[in-house]
Write a protein that holds these residues in place. Structure first.
Motif, PDB file in Angstrom:
ATOM      1  N   MET A  30      73.745  26.620 -62.003  1.00 21.59           N
ATOM      2  CA  MET A  30      72.806  26.418 -63.106  1.00 21.59           C
ATOM      3  C   MET A  30      72.559  24.923 -63.327  1.00 21.59           C
ATOM      4  SD  MET A  30      73.358  29.492 -65.769  1.00 21.59           S
ATOM      5  CE  MET A  30      74.716  28.802 -66.699  1.00 21.59           C
ATOM      6  N   HIS A  34      78.447  18.768 -61.108  1.00 20.52           N
ATOM      7  CA  HIS A  34      79.658  17.942 -61.194  1.00 20.52           C
ATOM      8  C   HIS A  34      80.481  18.183 -59.923  1.00 20.52           C
ATOM      9  CE1 HIS A  34      81.535  21.739 -62.210  1.00 20.52           C
ATOM     10  NE2 HIS A  34      80.731  21.881 -63.258  1.00 20.52           N
ATOM     11  N   HIS A  37      80.867  21.764 -58.499  1.00 21.86           N
ATOM     12  CA  HIS A  37      79.744  22.231 -57.681  1.00 21.86           C
ATOM     13  C   HIS A  37      79.763  21.548 -56.306  1.00 21.86           C
ATOM     14  CE1 HIS A  37      77.896  22.543 -61.884  1.00 21.86           C
ATOM     15  NE2 HIS A  37      77.848  23.788 -61.452  1.00 21.86           N
ATOM     16  N   PHE A 146      81.384  30.314 -54.388  1.00 24.25           N
ATOM     17  CA  PHE A 146      81.576  30.429 -55.840  1.00 24.25           C
ATOM     18  C   PHE A 146      82.907  29.783 -56.203  1.00 24.25           C
ATOM     19  CE2 PHE A 146      78.729  33.722 -54.467  1.00 24.25           C
ATOM     20  CZ  PHE A 146      77.729  33.696 -55.419  1.00 24.25           C
ATOM     21  N   GLY A 147      83.078  29.452 -57.500  1.00 25.42           N
ATOM     22  CA  GLY A 147      84.300  28.793 -57.931  1.00 25.42           C
ATOM     23  C   GLY A 147      85.262  29.755 -58.614  1.00 25.42           C
ATOM     24  N   ASP A 150      85.285  30.544 -62.527  1.00 21.20           N
ATOM     25  CA  ASP A 150      84.677  31.753 -63.100  1.00 21.20           C
ATOM     26  C   ASP A 150      85.207  32.953 -62.307  1.00 21.20           C
ATOM     27  OD1 ASP A 150      82.522  30.488 -64.995  1.00 21.20           O
ATOM     28  OD2 ASP A 150      82.424  29.367 -63.132  1.00 21.20           O
ATOM     29  N   ILE A 176      88.102  22.761 -59.663  1.00 18.03           N
ATOM     30  CA  ILE A 176      88.223  21.302 -59.668  1.00 18.03           C
ATOM     31  C   ILE A 176      88.391  20.852 -61.124  1.00 18.03           C
ATOM     32  CG2 ILE A 176      87.101  19.111 -59.046  1.00 18.03           C
ATOM     33  CD1 ILE A 176      87.835  20.811 -56.612  1.00 18.03           C
ATOM     34  N   MET A 184      86.442  21.219 -64.741  1.00 18.32           N
ATOM     35  CA  MET A 184      85.084  20.664 -64.850  1.00 18.32           C
ATOM     36  C   MET A 184      84.102  21.773 -65.185  1.00 18.32           C
ATOM     37  SD  MET A 184      84.781  17.777 -61.971  1.00 18.32           S
ATOM     38  CE  MET A 184      85.964  16.446 -61.961  1.00 18.32           C
TER      39      MET A 184
HETATM   40  P1  AMP Z   1      77.525  27.077 -62.923  1.00 21.46           P
HETATM   41  O1  AMP Z   1      76.502  26.022 -62.606  1.00 21.46           O
HETATM   42  O2  AMP Z   1      78.416  26.722 -64.054  1.00 21.46           O
HETATM   43  O3  AMP Z   1      76.906  28.451 -63.024  1.00 21.46           O
HETATM   44  O4  AMP Z   1      78.492  27.129 -61.665  1.00 21.46           O
HETATM   45  C1  AMP Z   1      77.997  27.312 -60.362  1.00 21.46           C
HETATM   46  C2  AMP Z   1      79.156  27.578 -59.431  1.00 21.46           C
HETATM   47  O5  AMP Z   1      80.071  26.484 -59.466  1.00 21.46           O
HETATM   48  C3  AMP Z   1      79.954  28.830 -59.837  1.00 21.46           C
HETATM   49  O6  AMP Z   1      80.340  29.527 -58.662  1.00 21.46           O
HETATM   50  C4  AMP Z   1      81.137  28.243 -60.537  1.00 21.46           C
HETATM   51  O7  AMP Z   1      82.288  29.073 -60.494  1.00 21.46           O
HETATM   52  C5  AMP Z   1      81.366  26.971 -59.744  1.00 21.46           C
HETATM   53  N1  AMP Z   1      82.119  26.010 -60.544  1.00 21.46           N
HETATM   54  C6  AMP Z   1      81.857  25.625 -61.815  1.00 21.46           C
HETATM   55  N2  AMP Z   1      82.806  24.781 -62.255  1.00 21.46           N
HETATM   56  C7  AMP Z   1      83.695  24.637 -61.240  1.00 21.46           C
HETATM   57  C8  AMP Z   1      84.908  23.904 -61.076  1.00 21.46           C
HETATM   58  N3  AMP Z   1      85.407  23.136 -62.046  1.00 21.46           N
HETATM   59  N4  AMP Z   1      85.556  24.003 -59.899  1.00 21.46           N
HETATM   60  C9  AMP Z   1      85.075  24.780 -58.896  1.00 21.46           C
HETATM   61  N5  AMP Z   1      83.941  25.497 -58.995  1.00 21.46           N
HETATM   62  C10 AMP Z   1      83.258  25.433 -60.143  1.00 21.46           C
END
Ligand code: AMP
Length: 284
Positions: A30, A34, A37, A146-147, A150, A176, A184
């Motif tokens: 989204m 950081h 991502h 994916f991270g 989540d 991370i 993050m």
């Molecule tokens: P988001 O933009 O928050 O929807 O996250 C996009 C992707 O990045 C998702 O698969 C998240 O799980 C992953 N993500 C977000 N924060 C982190 C983090 N701190 N470490 C690793 N992956 C992350």
């Protein structure tokens, strides 16, 4: 790096890459990128031929009272980061292109969507599963990244990739963290300086749980109570949930034996943060 806004255009581009024998890795986000991502992007670059990053703040995964409109956005900064990490395709679709007038089809992963975050965000995972399904159909990736941050989302996506026969490899990468342990998140930008300090309580409570479980505590109620006490001591925090569950199906665990997922959602002021750890049974 190609920047593409139209779904038809990225589908055509992806088809052409496949015809040339390239494997495509997809990192759905989204935005407000950081290092979390970027770690997914780097892994995709490492193990696939071409890497596509999508940035789409998905209205379908926000509840009516949630932060869709104020969710942080910085397309130019994100594009710069993507260029620097040598992303091949940056997909920036519009809401109208993804959900045109008359859109009525949603994907629900039953039994996983109503636990943990699903309790307070009833349509959230339906929105997530729907956008990921659409991105898989539009971009046709070979792998998607994916991270673990989540965890529930990653589980749901693994399930849907299997159940809907996507043939997309789902790769889940470690969380991370900032130097003080805070996971993050784009939403960390909502925190003022006092809240930023208070937000350390999430990781500290997870570390407390890990210490207790590694020292032999098997009653999850005891672990939860100690975590609650620690978090309650942090003035601006409010617990939404502390879950101690089976990482395979998210069912609550009363007596800890094998692998265990400790997952939390905590409000720091007006910001909802989540975090989790998995404690392996065979390493205790
Ligand atoms: P988001 O933009 O928050 O929807 O996250 C996009 C992707 O990045 C998702 O698969 C998240 O799980 C992953 N993500 C977000 N924060 C982190 C983090 N701190 N470490 C690793 N992956 C992350």
């Amino acid at each position: 790096m190609k920047v593409i806004e139209k779904t038809a255009e990225i589908s055509a581009c992806s088809r052409e890459l496949h015809l040339r024998g390239e494997a495509i890795g997809l990192v759905p986000t989204m935005g407000f990128l950081h290092d979390g991502h970027l770690s997914l992007i780097r892994e995709s670059k490492r193990i696939t031929g071409k890497t596509a990053v999508s940035i789409f703040v998905n209205p379908a995964q926000f509840g009516p009272k949630e932060d869709y409109h104020r969710y942080p956005r910085d397309i130019e900064g994100d594009a710069k980061k993507c260029r620097e990490t040598e992303v091949d395709l940056l997909f920036l679709p519009s809401v109208e292109d993804i959900y045109p007038e008359g859109h009525r089809t949603y994907v629900d992963v039953e039994g996983l969507n109503d636990k943990l975050c699903g309790r307070s965000r009833p349509k959230h995972f339906r929105g997530v599963a729907t956008i990921v399904t659409k991105l898989f159909n539009i971009i046709m990736p070979d792998k998607a990244f994916f991270g673990q941050k989540d965890y529930q989302q990653a589980m749901i996506i693994k399930r849907l990739a299997t159940d809907l026969n996507f043939g997309v490899d789902i790769i889940v990468m470690p969380t991370i963290r900032e130097a003080d342990g805070l996971a993050m998140s784009s939403r960390n930008s909502y925190l003022n300086s006092n809240e930023r300090v208070a937000a350390r309580i999430l990781y500290r409570s997870l570390m407390l749980a890990e210490d207790m479980i590694r020292s032999g505590e098997v009653t999850s109620g005891e672990v939860r109570a100690k975590m609650e006490g620690l978090i309650a001591g942090e003035g601006s925090s409010k617990i939404e949930y502390i879950s101690i569950s089976d990482p395979g199906n998210l069912e609550d665990i009363e007596t800890i034996a094998g692998d265990v997922l400790v997952a939390i959602a905590v409000w720091i002021g007006k910001t909802r943060l989540i975090d989790n750890i998995i404690i392996k049974g065979d390493k205790r």
